[in-house]
Write a protein that holds these residues in place. Structure first.
Motif, PDB file in Angstrom:
ATOM      1  N   LEU A  49       3.307  -9.648   8.793  1.00 20.37           N
ATOM      2  CA  LEU A  49       3.221  -8.614   9.811  1.00 20.37           C
ATOM      3  C   LEU A  49       2.535  -7.340   9.341  1.00 20.37           C
ATOM      4  O   LEU A  49       1.775  -6.727  10.088  1.00 20.37           O
ATOM      5  CB  LEU A  49       4.627  -8.236  10.282  1.00 20.37           C
ATOM      6  N   ASP A  50       2.833  -6.911   8.106  1.00 21.84           N
ATOM      7  CA  ASP A  50       2.446  -5.554   7.754  1.00 21.84           C
ATOM      8  C   ASP A  50       2.436  -5.333   6.242  1.00 21.84           C
ATOM      9  O   ASP A  50       2.860  -6.191   5.462  1.00 21.84           O
ATOM     10  CB  ASP A  50       3.384  -4.536   8.417  1.00 21.84           C
ATOM     11  N   GLU A  51       1.912  -4.164   5.866  1.00 21.08           N
ATOM     12  CA  GLU A  51       1.885  -3.735   4.463  1.00 21.08           C
ATOM     13  C   GLU A  51       1.707  -2.222   4.425  1.00 21.08           C
ATOM     14  O   GLU A  51       1.051  -1.635   5.288  1.00 21.08           O
ATOM     15  CB  GLU A  51       0.731  -4.414   3.705  1.00 21.08           C
ATOM     16  N   TYR A  52       2.314  -1.613   3.443  1.00 19.03           N
ATOM     17  CA  TYR A  52       2.148  -0.171   3.250  1.00 19.03           C
ATOM     18  C   TYR A  52       0.722   0.150   2.825  1.00 19.03           C
ATOM     19  O   TYR A  52       0.136  -0.559   1.982  1.00 19.03           O
ATOM     20  CB  TYR A  52       3.082   0.332   2.158  1.00 19.03           C
ATOM     21  N   VAL A  53       0.175   1.217   3.371  1.00 16.76           N
ATOM     22  CA  VAL A  53      -1.112   1.726   2.919  1.00 16.76           C
ATOM     23  C   VAL A  53      -0.923   2.424   1.576  1.00 16.76           C
ATOM     24  O   VAL A  53      -0.015   3.239   1.411  1.00 16.76           O
ATOM     25  CB  VAL A  53      -1.709   2.709   3.950  1.00 16.76           C
ATOM     26  N   GLY A  54      -1.767   2.063   0.615  1.00 10.58           N
ATOM     27  CA  GLY A  54      -1.757   2.728  -0.674  1.00 10.58           C
ATOM     28  C   GLY A  54      -0.980   2.018  -1.764  1.00 10.58           C
ATOM     29  O   GLY A  54      -1.011   2.459  -2.920  1.00 10.58           O
ATOM     30  N   LEU A  55      -0.281   0.926  -1.436  1.00  7.88           N
ATOM     31  CA  LEU A  55       0.461   0.193  -2.460  1.00  7.88           C
ATOM     32  C   LEU A  55      -0.301  -1.055  -2.881  1.00  7.88           C
ATOM     33  O   LEU A  55      -0.743  -1.837  -2.047  1.00  7.88           O
ATOM     34  CB  LEU A  55       1.851  -0.209  -1.956  1.00  7.88           C
ATOM     35  N   ALA A  56      -0.423  -1.227  -4.185  1.00  6.71           N
ATOM     36  CA  ALA A  56      -1.057  -2.422  -4.731  1.00  6.71           C
ATOM     37  C   ALA A  56      -0.135  -3.626  -4.547  1.00  6.71           C
ATOM     38  O   ALA A  56       1.087  -3.461  -4.455  1.00  6.71           O
ATOM     39  CB  ALA A  56      -1.361  -2.220  -6.214  1.00  6.71           C
ATOM     40  N   PRO A  57      -0.687  -4.825  -4.503  1.00  4.78           N
ATOM     41  CA  PRO A  57       0.158  -6.018  -4.350  1.00  4.78           C
ATOM     42  C   PRO A  57       1.194  -6.175  -5.456  1.00  4.78           C
ATOM     43  O   PRO A  57       2.229  -6.828  -5.245  1.00  4.78           O
ATOM     44  CB  PRO A  57      -0.854  -7.167  -4.376  1.00  4.78           C
ATOM     45  N   THR A  58       0.934  -5.577  -6.610  1.00  5.01           N
ATOM     46  CA  THR A  58       1.861  -5.678  -7.732  1.00  5.01           C
ATOM     47  C   THR A  58       2.951  -4.613  -7.705  1.00  5.01           C
ATOM     48  O   THR A  58       3.891  -4.671  -8.510  1.00  5.01           O
ATOM     49  CB  THR A  58       1.083  -5.554  -9.049  1.00  5.01           C
ATOM     50  N   GLN A 114       1.920   5.706   5.850  1.00  7.50           N
ATOM     51  CA  GLN A 114       1.159   4.855   6.746  1.00  7.50           C
ATOM     52  C   GLN A 114       1.343   3.391   6.350  1.00  7.50           C
ATOM     53  O   GLN A 114       1.698   3.073   5.213  1.00  7.50           O
ATOM     54  CB  GLN A 114      -0.329   5.194   6.699  1.00  7.50           C
ATOM     55  N   ALA A 115       1.068   2.523   7.315  1.00  2.91           N
ATOM     56  CA  ALA A 115       1.090   1.083   7.065  1.00  2.91           C
ATOM     57  C   ALA A 115       0.044   0.416   7.941  1.00  2.91           C
ATOM     58  O   ALA A 115      -0.368   0.964   8.962  1.00  2.91           O
ATOM     59  CB  ALA A 115       2.466   0.503   7.365  1.00  2.91           C
ATOM     60  N   ILE A 116      -0.388  -0.746   7.508  1.00  3.68           N
ATOM     61  CA  ILE A 116      -1.198  -1.622   8.363  1.00  3.68           C
ATOM     62  C   ILE A 116      -0.239  -2.580   9.042  1.00  3.68           C
ATOM     63  O   ILE A 116       0.587  -3.225   8.380  1.00  3.68           O
ATOM     64  CB  ILE A 116      -2.238  -2.397   7.546  1.00  3.68           C
ATOM     65  N   SER A 117      -0.320  -2.669  10.366  1.00  2.00           N
ATOM     66  CA  SER A 117       0.591  -3.523  11.112  1.00  2.00           C
ATOM     67  C   SER A 117      -0.158  -4.446  12.060  1.00  2.00           C
ATOM     68  O   SER A 117      -1.097  -4.030  12.739  1.00  2.00           O
ATOM     69  CB  SER A 117       1.577  -2.673  11.928  1.00  2.00           C
ATOM     70  N   SER A 167       5.726  -3.160  -2.508  1.00  2.00           N
ATOM     71  CA  SER A 167       4.727  -3.686  -1.573  1.00  2.00           C
ATOM     72  C   SER A 167       5.286  -4.941  -0.920  1.00  2.00           C
ATOM     73  O   SER A 167       6.149  -5.639  -1.468  1.00  2.00           O
ATOM     74  CB  SER A 167       3.414  -4.008  -2.294  1.00  2.00           C
ATOM     75  N   TYR A 168       4.775  -5.245   0.254  1.00  2.00           N
ATOM     76  CA  TYR A 168       5.277  -6.413   0.964  1.00  2.00           C
ATOM     77  C   TYR A 168       4.704  -7.713   0.410  1.00  2.00           C
ATOM     78  O   TYR A 168       5.326  -8.765   0.546  1.00  2.00           O
ATOM     79  CB  TYR A 168       5.027  -6.257   2.465  1.00  2.00           C
ATOM     80  N   ARG A 169       3.560  -7.663  -0.219  1.00  2.00           N
ATOM     81  CA  ARG A 169       3.069  -8.840  -0.949  1.00  2.00           C
ATOM     82  C   ARG A 169       4.026  -9.163  -2.094  1.00  2.00           C
ATOM     83  O   ARG A 169       4.400 -10.328  -2.291  1.00  2.00           O
ATOM     84  CB  ARG A 169       1.653  -8.605  -1.465  1.00  2.00           C
TER      85      ARG A 169
END
Length: 250
Positions: A66-75, A178-181, A79-81
């Protein structure tokens, strides 16, 4: 709309996992729309256990988050990843290339969002979309506002959302703003939707989403227009539904 009120978080999690597992069993190459946070964590544990017991395979499953925070790396551990890897992907046989989570570090958010929507459309939308819900009625990170936003987009997070997520970070100031949704269009394009909530603080959002007016000021209310929704809540999250006399499944 089918509504299940379970006695506690564990029973709710098991019901959620059973619905997801049934989808995979019926269609091993299904597309799952996945969510993060404390609500689905217990369901993912059940799915991992059933996989380890040899009862469930994710080999042919595709997933989109669904979504992920803007500015957080996958690691980054918030982060949602990272959440998906830690709670599900690293423990089952899903093919890494078959999992998609929005890119919080994209240099071109508009282009990324358009590509994400195009990818979801190319799959024929998802077969089963898992949703949690915020205290303010948000689904994904589609916050209350004056209109339903159809496309995947960058969201300015509401103060109430930042407050709710602050417990996962060292300080409130560390919570991304912010987040991408995934947008409402992709969510409503899913063939089936599974909405879940736990805790007394979600009771108003659940009541408004199921029984209230359909309004972007309670984004979850749009699900009243979807033809195939299962709602799974624990007793406290569903307490106001019971008080309102809403019919529930046995």
């Amino acid at each position: 709309m089918r509504i299940f009120i379970e006695k506690d978080y564990d029973a709710m999690s098991r019901r959620m996992a059973q619905i997801i597992a049934a989808e995979i069993t019926h269609n091993p190459a299904c597309v799952l729309g996945l969510a993060t946070g404390s609500t689905p964590e217990g369901a993912y544990k059940y799915l991992v256990d059933w996989h380890k017991q040899g009862c469930l395979s994710f080999q042919d499953v595709l997933s989109v988050n669904l979504d992920e925070y803007v500015g957080l790396a996958p690691t980054h551990d918030q982060s949602y990843r990272y959440f998906m890897q830690s709670n599900l992907f690293d423990h089952v046989d899903i093919v890494p290339e078959n999992t998609r989570v929005p890119d919080g570090l994209t240099k071109d958010p508009a282009a990324f969002c358009a590509e994400y929507d195009a990818y979801i459309r190319s799959l024929g939308y998802v077969d089963l979309q898992l949703l949690g819900i915020g205290r303010n009625g948000h689904i994904g990170f589609n916050e209350p506002g004056d209109c339903f936003v159809k496309e995947t987009h960058v969201v300015d997070l509401a103060e109430s959302t930042i407050d709710a997520n602050a417990r996962f970070f060292a300080t409130r100031d560390d919570v991304p703003k912010q987040a991408i949704s995934m947008g409402i269009g992709a969510i409503m394009g899913a063939k089936k939707v599974l909405l879940a909530a736990s805790g007394a603080e979600k009771a108003d959002a659940i009541l408004g989403s199921i029984c209230g007016a359909i309004t972007p000021h309670c984004p979850g209310s749009i699900l009243q227009l979807h033809p195939n929704v299962a709602v799974v809540v624990d007793e406290v999250a569903g307490s106001k539904l019971k008080a309102a006399g809403v019919s529930v499944c046995g």
